[in-house]
Design a protein around this motif. Sequence first.
Motif, mmCIF file in Angstrom:
data_model
loop_
_atom_site.group_PDB
_atom_site.id
_atom_site.type_symbol
_atom_site.label_atom_id
_atom_site.label_comp_id
_atom_site.label_asym_id
_atom_site.label_seq_id
_atom_site.Cartn_x
_atom_site.Cartn_y
_atom_site.Cartn_z
ATOM 1 N N ALA A 46 23.432 -32.305 21.174
ATOM 2 C CA ALA A 46 23.891 -33.680 21.411
ATOM 3 C C ALA A 46 25.108 -33.670 22.319
ATOM 4 N N ALA A 50 26.082 -40.649 21.137
ATOM 5 C CA ALA A 50 26.390 -41.423 19.932
ATOM 6 C C ALA A 50 25.488 -42.642 19.791
ATOM 7 N N VAL A 53 21.660 -40.625 18.842
ATOM 8 C CA VAL A 53 21.424 -39.455 17.996
ATOM 9 C C VAL A 53 21.073 -39.829 16.563
ATOM 10 N N ASP A 74 27.034 -30.622 18.424
ATOM 11 C CA ASP A 74 27.774 -31.495 19.340
ATOM 12 C C ASP A 74 28.362 -30.626 20.450
ATOM 13 N N SER A 77 31.167 -33.479 23.040
ATOM 14 C CA SER A 77 31.093 -34.893 23.416
ATOM 15 C C SER A 77 32.451 -35.574 23.295
ATOM 16 N N ILE A 81 30.131 -38.814 17.995
ATOM 17 C CA ILE A 81 28.907 -38.285 17.402
ATOM 18 C C ILE A 81 29.017 -38.248 15.877
ATOM 19 N N ALA A 123 18.469 -35.464 21.501
ATOM 20 C CA ALA A 123 19.236 -36.514 20.822
ATOM 21 C C ALA A 123 18.842 -37.927 21.236
#
Length: 356
Positions: A46, A50, A53, A74, A77, A81, A123
Amino acid sequence: MRRPPPAETGGVVQGMSDSMRPSIAPPPPAESQPGRVPTFSVLTPAYQAADTVAESVASALAQTVAPLEVIVCDDGSADDIEGALARYRDRITLLRKENGGGASALNIAARAASGDFVVVLDADDAYFPERIEALGELGAARPDLDILTSDALFELGGEVAGRFNRANRFPVVDQRAGILTACFIFAPAVRRKRLLELGGWDESFAIAYDWDCWMRLILSGAAAGLVDEPLTRYRLREGSLSASRVRSLEERVLVLEKAKRTQPALSAEERGVLEASLALNRRRVALTSAEAALLAGAPDARRRALDVVLRPGIGARARLKAAGAVLAPRSVGRRLVARDRESGTTRLRRPDPRDR
């Protein structure tokens, strides 16, 4: 979910029993016997995801047969997330790392996994509820297979726009030649032990690490089987032709060039397939980068159009259009922009799986 008819893949449909979903795979070894249902670890890389996902993870947790675990990595990011996944935190493993690309996120997740197979879920995609169950059925019926996959639906603007394995024929007889021609596997489950022994995903690729990984697996002796139903939603993004699209095609060339360097055991026939695939993808890069440069009014648009004119294997119509662009790149660029505005024609920002 209502089951659609099998895709017209051109292969041999080899259902393992009357109760199983339609499936396609190479013939099993003579000594092969059904085994237990394998376990699956779902891996979701991911990055800045956000907004999407949570829906992807929810689809993995809502399976008719639950995966052993769901691992989200993650990849550095800047968006929230963790907040997006707050309602699922007691049901998933959330890993964090500095940004390094999708391949690095998958590698970290795979090393943390404990299932027999790791199965990819991007994601912004989603599984239909029966995907893990279907892959488990195929894995139990065919324990000789190291790659298990299913068909997928393309979605564009919320509407179904096609099926992955109708655009990418799943080969039965010669998967080695098939994988040198195109990436016919989408979001598969891969036997974890074999994947890690092979070194996982190549982190030098930003986009085409999936095709490179499946190629290395198959060329090392792995066989792939397909559940011939669309059990994943693959979301395409609408938009203008962009540099990311050109980069996607450029990475296809890099994957094939890597195979040429690092696969000494290819037969003479397979090397011929590889060379033909390289030539085709180099032409695609030339055509796509020229059109992108013309649409953007880039200073190198004339040079890119000239490359198309001089490149072997380009069709007469495309060569003629490119010659016009060499003479008047700004005029041709304006016509391309006007054409797209008037017709509503769009390109896909996300790499088209048919060109992986």
